[in-house]
Design an enzyme around this catalytic site. Structure first.
Site, PDB file in Angstrom:
ATOM      1  N   GLY A  11       0.830  -1.213   0.000  1.00  0.00           N
ATOM      2  CA  GLY A  11       0.000   0.000   0.000  1.00  0.00           C
ATOM      3  C   GLY A  11       0.860   1.256   0.000  1.00  0.00           C
ATOM      4  O   GLY A  11       2.093   1.197  -0.088  1.00  0.00           O
ATOM      5  N   GLY A  37      -4.023  -2.154  -2.474  1.00  0.00           N
ATOM      6  CA  GLY A  37      -2.622  -1.826  -2.773  1.00  0.00           C
ATOM      7  C   GLY A  37      -2.311  -2.088  -4.231  1.00  0.00           C
ATOM      8  O   GLY A  37      -3.200  -2.408  -5.032  1.00  0.00           O
ATOM      9  N   ASP A  57      -4.559 -13.109   2.228  1.00  0.00           N
ATOM     10  CA  ASP A  57      -5.612 -12.330   2.892  1.00  0.00           C
ATOM     11  C   ASP A  57      -5.506 -12.546   4.407  1.00  0.00           C
ATOM     12  O   ASP A  57      -5.742 -13.655   4.895  1.00  0.00           O
ATOM     13  CB  ASP A  57      -6.986 -12.790   2.375  1.00  0.00           C
ATOM     14  CG  ASP A  57      -8.127 -12.076   3.076  1.00  0.00           C
ATOM     15  OD1 ASP A  57      -7.876 -11.271   4.007  1.00  0.00           O
ATOM     16  OD2 ASP A  57      -9.291 -12.326   2.685  1.00  0.00           O
ATOM     17  N   ALA A 123      -1.671  -0.004  13.094  1.00  0.00           N
ATOM     18  CA  ALA A 123      -1.993   1.293  12.482  1.00  0.00           C
ATOM     19  C   ALA A 123      -3.471   1.581  12.686  1.00  0.00           C
ATOM     20  O   ALA A 123      -4.329   1.062  11.982  1.00  0.00           O
ATOM     21  CB  ALA A 123      -1.659   1.276  10.997  1.00  0.00           C
ATOM     22  N   TYR A 154     -15.041   1.131   9.175  1.00  0.00           N
ATOM     23  CA  TYR A 154     -13.635   1.531   9.353  1.00  0.00           C
ATOM     24  C   TYR A 154     -13.394   1.968  10.799  1.00  0.00           C
ATOM     25  O   TYR A 154     -12.491   1.469  11.468  1.00  0.00           O
ATOM     26  CB  TYR A 154     -13.328   2.668   8.388  1.00  0.00           C
ATOM     27  CG  TYR A 154     -11.878   3.088   8.345  1.00  0.00           C
ATOM     28  CD1 TYR A 154     -10.915   2.290   7.741  1.00  0.00           C
ATOM     29  CD2 TYR A 154     -11.473   4.321   8.879  1.00  0.00           C
ATOM     30  CE1 TYR A 154      -9.577   2.693   7.673  1.00  0.00           C
ATOM     31  CE2 TYR A 154     -10.146   4.723   8.808  1.00  0.00           C
ATOM     32  CZ  TYR A 154      -9.200   3.910   8.208  1.00  0.00           C
ATOM     33  OH  TYR A 154      -7.882   4.316   8.145  1.00  0.00           O
ATOM     34  N   THR A 184      -2.773  11.565   5.579  1.00  0.00           N
ATOM     35  CA  THR A 184      -1.413  11.539   5.035  1.00  0.00           C
ATOM     36  C   THR A 184      -1.470  11.536   3.516  1.00  0.00           C
ATOM     37  O   THR A 184      -2.367  10.921   2.933  1.00  0.00           O
ATOM     38  CB  THR A 184      -0.677  10.294   5.564  1.00  0.00           C
ATOM     39  OG1 THR A 184      -0.659  10.359   6.985  1.00  0.00           O
ATOM     40  CG2 THR A 184       0.753  10.223   5.052  1.00  0.00           C
ATOM     41  N   ARG A 195      -9.660  10.278  -2.318  1.00  0.00           N
ATOM     42  CA  ARG A 195      -9.436  11.132  -1.144  1.00  0.00           C
ATOM     43  C   ARG A 195      -9.238  12.569  -1.608  1.00  0.00           C
ATOM     44  O   ARG A 195      -9.021  12.850  -2.783  1.00  0.00           O
ATOM     45  CB  ARG A 195      -8.242  10.611  -0.349  1.00  0.00           C
ATOM     46  CG  ARG A 195      -8.467   9.136  -0.009  1.00  0.00           C
ATOM     47  CD  ARG A 195      -7.698   8.687   1.149  1.00  0.00           C
ATOM     48  NE  ARG A 195      -8.189   9.327   2.354  1.00  0.00           N
ATOM     49  CZ  ARG A 195      -7.683   9.099   3.553  1.00  0.00           C
ATOM     50  NH1 ARG A 195      -6.680   8.285   3.708  1.00  0.00           N
ATOM     51  NH2 ARG A 195      -8.174   9.703   4.613  1.00  0.00           N
TER      52      ARG A 195
HETATM   53  P1  NAD Z   1      -3.497   1.458   1.268  1.00  0.00           P
HETATM   54  O1  NAD Z   1      -4.841   1.008   0.868  1.00  0.00           O
HETATM   55  O2  NAD Z   1      -2.622   2.097   0.232  1.00  0.00           O
HETATM   56  O3  NAD Z   1      -2.674   0.249   1.913  1.00  0.00           O
HETATM   57  C1  NAD Z   1      -3.262  -0.779   2.656  1.00  0.00           C
HETATM   58  C2  NAD Z   1      -2.701  -2.096   2.182  1.00  0.00           C
HETATM   59  O4  NAD Z   1      -3.291  -3.169   2.934  1.00  0.00           O
HETATM   60  C3  NAD Z   1      -3.018  -2.366   0.701  1.00  0.00           C
HETATM   61  O5  NAD Z   1      -1.840  -2.731   0.010  1.00  0.00           O
HETATM   62  C4  NAD Z   1      -4.029  -3.504   0.759  1.00  0.00           C
HETATM   63  O6  NAD Z   1      -3.986  -4.324  -0.380  1.00  0.00           O
HETATM   64  C5  NAD Z   1      -3.604  -4.220   2.047  1.00  0.00           C
HETATM   65  N1  NAD Z   1      -4.691  -5.027   2.629  1.00  0.00           N
HETATM   66  C6  NAD Z   1      -5.935  -4.622   2.955  1.00  0.00           C
HETATM   67  N2  NAD Z   1      -6.662  -5.654   3.432  1.00  0.00           N
HETATM   68  C7  NAD Z   1      -5.832  -6.731   3.432  1.00  0.00           C
HETATM   69  C8  NAD Z   1      -5.979  -8.096   3.822  1.00  0.00           C
HETATM   70  N3  NAD Z   1      -7.142  -8.583   4.280  1.00  0.00           N
HETATM   71  N4  NAD Z   1      -4.911  -8.930   3.720  1.00  0.00           N
HETATM   72  C9  NAD Z   1      -3.725  -8.473   3.228  1.00  0.00           C
HETATM   73  N5  NAD Z   1      -3.525  -7.188   2.856  1.00  0.00           N
HETATM   74  C10 NAD Z   1      -4.568  -6.336   2.941  1.00  0.00           C
HETATM   75  O7  NAD Z   1      -3.700   2.435   2.518  1.00  0.00           O
HETATM   76  P2  NAD Z   1      -2.649   3.349   3.283  1.00  0.00           P
HETATM   77  O8  NAD Z   1      -3.070   4.751   3.070  1.00  0.00           O
HETATM   78  O9  NAD Z   1      -1.264   2.931   2.961  1.00  0.00           O
HETATM   79  O10 NAD Z   1      -2.967   2.962   4.791  1.00  0.00           O
HETATM   80  C11 NAD Z   1      -2.155   2.066   5.539  1.00  0.00           C
HETATM   81  C12 NAD Z   1      -2.707   1.942   6.953  1.00  0.00           C
HETATM   82  O11 NAD Z   1      -2.706   3.213   7.587  1.00  0.00           O
HETATM   83  C13 NAD Z   1      -4.153   1.435   7.002  1.00  0.00           C
HETATM   84  O12 NAD Z   1      -4.309   0.574   8.119  1.00  0.00           O
HETATM   85  C14 NAD Z   1      -4.965   2.694   7.195  1.00  0.00           C
HETATM   86  O13 NAD Z   1      -6.169   2.428   7.847  1.00  0.00           O
HETATM   87  C15 NAD Z   1      -4.014   3.521   8.061  1.00  0.00           C
HETATM   88  N6  NAD Z   1      -4.280   4.971   7.934  1.00  0.00           N
HETATM   89  C16 NAD Z   1      -3.986   5.632   6.773  1.00  0.00           C
HETATM   90  C17 NAD Z   1      -4.261   7.000   6.667  1.00  0.00           C
HETATM   91  C18 NAD Z   1      -3.929   7.789   5.426  1.00  0.00           C
HETATM   92  O14 NAD Z   1      -4.171   9.011   5.410  1.00  0.00           O
HETATM   93  N7  NAD Z   1      -3.381   7.208   4.373  1.00  0.00           N
HETATM   94  C19 NAD Z   1      -4.839   7.677   7.759  1.00  0.00           C
HETATM   95  C20 NAD Z   1      -5.146   6.958   8.904  1.00  0.00           C
HETATM   96  C21 NAD Z   1      -4.844   5.600   8.992  1.00  0.00           C
HETATM   97  N1  UDP Z   2     -13.687  15.884   0.171  1.00  0.00           N
HETATM   98  C1  UDP Z   2     -14.141  16.850  -0.724  1.00  0.00           C
HETATM   99  N2  UDP Z   2     -14.063  16.567  -2.057  1.00  0.00           N
HETATM  100  C2  UDP Z   2     -13.543  15.413  -2.539  1.00  0.00           C
HETATM  101  C3  UDP Z   2     -13.077  14.431  -1.626  1.00  0.00           C
HETATM  102  C4  UDP Z   2     -13.174  14.707  -0.269  1.00  0.00           C
HETATM  103  O1  UDP Z   2     -14.596  17.919  -0.332  1.00  0.00           O
HETATM  104  O2  UDP Z   2     -13.505  15.241  -3.778  1.00  0.00           O
HETATM  105  C5  UDP Z   2     -13.777  16.186   1.614  1.00  0.00           C
HETATM  106  C6  UDP Z   2     -14.439  15.112   2.449  1.00  0.00           C
HETATM  107  O3  UDP Z   2     -15.846  15.321   2.465  1.00  0.00           O
HETATM  108  C7  UDP Z   2     -13.792  15.325   3.794  1.00  0.00           C
HETATM  109  C8  UDP Z   2     -12.388  15.811   3.463  1.00  0.00           C
HETATM  110  O4  UDP Z   2     -12.457  16.282   2.113  1.00  0.00           O
HETATM  111  O5  UDP Z   2     -14.454  16.351   4.500  1.00  0.00           O
HETATM  112  C9  UDP Z   2     -11.325  14.732   3.569  1.00  0.00           C
HETATM  113  O6  UDP Z   2     -11.767  13.622   2.849  1.00  0.00           O
HETATM  114  P1  UDP Z   2     -10.900  12.321   2.611  1.00  0.00           P
HETATM  115  O7  UDP Z   2     -11.708  11.412   1.732  1.00  0.00           O
HETATM  116  O8  UDP Z   2      -9.551  12.668   2.121  1.00  0.00           O
HETATM  117  O9  UDP Z   2     -10.715  11.599   4.012  1.00  0.00           O
HETATM  118  P2  UDP Z   2     -11.327  11.743   5.491  1.00  0.00           P
HETATM  119  O10 UDP Z   2     -10.447  12.706   6.180  1.00  0.00           O
HETATM  120  O11 UDP Z   2     -12.738  12.214   5.429  1.00  0.00           O
HETATM  121  O12 UDP Z   2     -11.212  10.369   6.047  1.00  0.00           O
END
Ligand code: NAD
Ligand code: UDP
Length: 320
Positions: A11, A37, A57, A123, A154, A184, A195
């Site tokens: 991911g 991912g 999985d 995470a 979630y 992030t 997003r």
């Molecule tokens: P992402 O979707 O890019 O990465 C998640 C990875 O997990 C993917 O590669 C997906 O294929 C794998 N995955 C999901 N379910 C699986 C399963 N059952 N078995 C094996 N692999 C599985 O997301 P990300 O943005 O890299 O997020 C990584 C972690 O950080 C997640 O747990 C997410 O909830 C957490 N997180 C991310 C953000 C953000 O802003 N990106 C914010 C808060 C929390």
């Molecule tokens: N959002 C938006 N337009 C878009 C996508 C998202 O206005 O095309 C808004 C969404 O409603 C939220 C914020 O931007 O208030 C952040 O959304 P995101 O999906 O990045 O993640 P969240 O922080 O809500 O988990």
């Protein structure tokens, strides 16, 4: 050579962790089923003899494998993460899978950590605070979550993940840590994850309307990927943090309509900004209190929104 499991290593965040660990001389086993991912995130790592991939999985029992012996550390980053139902990668479109990877998947990985006496990092997310009634959010705030709302798969998945991680810490005296990650962004984020940062950059680059949901007065605080990854590595590798929960994010809070304007100007796009319906249970504000991370990890974000966006926009420009 110490071995590290990176669950969700294909991911966005996981692929950075894999690379950093390889650079630091660890043996890395990435477990991923590619539900959200991408193989291209890790394809260059395949040539590295210290990198191994298990396509599995995590919601199903982890099969025995020589790759899973002598493990020192486990990062559990596996979970869909986007709330936007318009994206095929959204957790809204994988509701059961999201609940299972954060619950059964966490259990399977915790059992593996227990059998190996490995340190375990879960995470979690700022989403466990739901639509927060306090701001900034400190780790001792319990949150305000709708247990049956559209985002609950979630939010409650992450809350369960935190609960079971803490149960293993208490019951089995294991070395566990929980990180609550705030929004992030950066290169290698999924360009079609729906997003806000990816949507706005795509729309601005194509001179299409930029879609602000609601009036755009809701806030988010955006952390650049390399800052987050530095924090995650510190949280995993600093000793004596057993049982801790720590927020990682950038407290630079912005409202969404300002983010739209900022990205439009940065790209010098002719897009108009339009307003669409606000999704159900969309949190009104989100800003991390990072005092704990500063104190325990000696960490704070270094990359400004402006600099981080520049690098992200460059990445989006070269994607097809
Ligand atoms: P992402 O979707 O890019 O990465 C998640 C990875 O997990 C993917 O590669 C997906 O294929 C794998 N995955 C999901 N379910 C699986 C399963 N059952 N078995 C094996 N692999 C599985 O997301 P990300 O943005 O890299 O997020 C990584 C972690 O950080 C997640 O747990 C997410 O909830 C957490 N997180 C991310 C953000 C953000 O802003 N990106 C914010 C808060 C929390
Ligand atoms: N959002 C938006 N337009 C878009 C996508 C998202 O206005 O095309 C808004 C969404 O409603 C939220 C914020 O931007 O208030 C952040 O959304 P995101 O999906 O990045 O993640 P969240 O922080 O809500 O988990």
């Amino acid at each position: 050579m110490q071995k590290v499991i990176v669950a969700g290593g294909a991911g966005f965040i996981g692929s950075y962790i894999c690379r950093q660990l390889l650079e630091k001389g660890y043996l890395v086993v990435c477990i991923d089923n590619f539900i959200t991912g991408d193989k291209k995130n890790i394809e260059d790592l395949d040539k590295n003899n210290n990198f191994h991939l298990l396509d599995h999985d995590l919601a199903t029992e982890i099969p025995p494998s020589d790759l899973l012996n002598n493990i020192s550390y486990i990062f559990h980053l596996a979970s869909p993460a986007s709330p936007n139902k318009k994206s095929k990668r959204s957790y809204i479109n994988f509701p059961i899978e999201t609940l299972l990877v954060n619950s059964v998947g966490s259990y399977n990985l915790l059992m593996l950590a227990k059998s190996q006496n490995a340190r375990f990092l879960f995470a979690s997310s700022s989403e466990i605070y739901g639509d927060p009634e306090v701001s900034p959010q400190t780790e001792d705030y319990f949150g305000n979550v709708n247990s049956r709302g559209i985002r609950s798969v979630y939010d409650e998945g992450k809350r369960f993940g935190e609960a079971i991680t803490t149960a293993f810490f208490r019951k089995h005296n294991m070395d566990t840590r929980i990180v609550r990650i705030f929004n992030t962004y950066g290169p290698r984020m999924q360009i079609d994850d729906g997003r806000v940062v990816s949507n706005f950059i795509n729309q601005a680059l194509r001179n299409e309307p930029i879609t602000v949901y609601g009036a755009g007065m809701q806030t988010r605080s955006f952390c650049y990927i390399t800052d987050l990854v530095n924090g995650l590595l510190k949280l995993m590798f600093i000793d004596n943090l057993n049982g801790e929960v720590i927020n990682l994010g950038n407290p630079d809070e912005r409202n969404i309509v300002d983010v739209a304007r900022f990205i439009k100007n940065k790209i010098e796009s002719s897009s108009e900004i339009i307003f669409e319906t606000l999704p159900e249970d969309d949190p009104k504000k989100r800003k991390p209190d990072i005092s704990k991370a500063k104190k325990l990890l000696d960490w704070k974000p270094e990359v400004s929104f402006e600099d981080g966006l520049e690098k992200t926009i460059e990445y989006f420009k070269i994607q097809k």
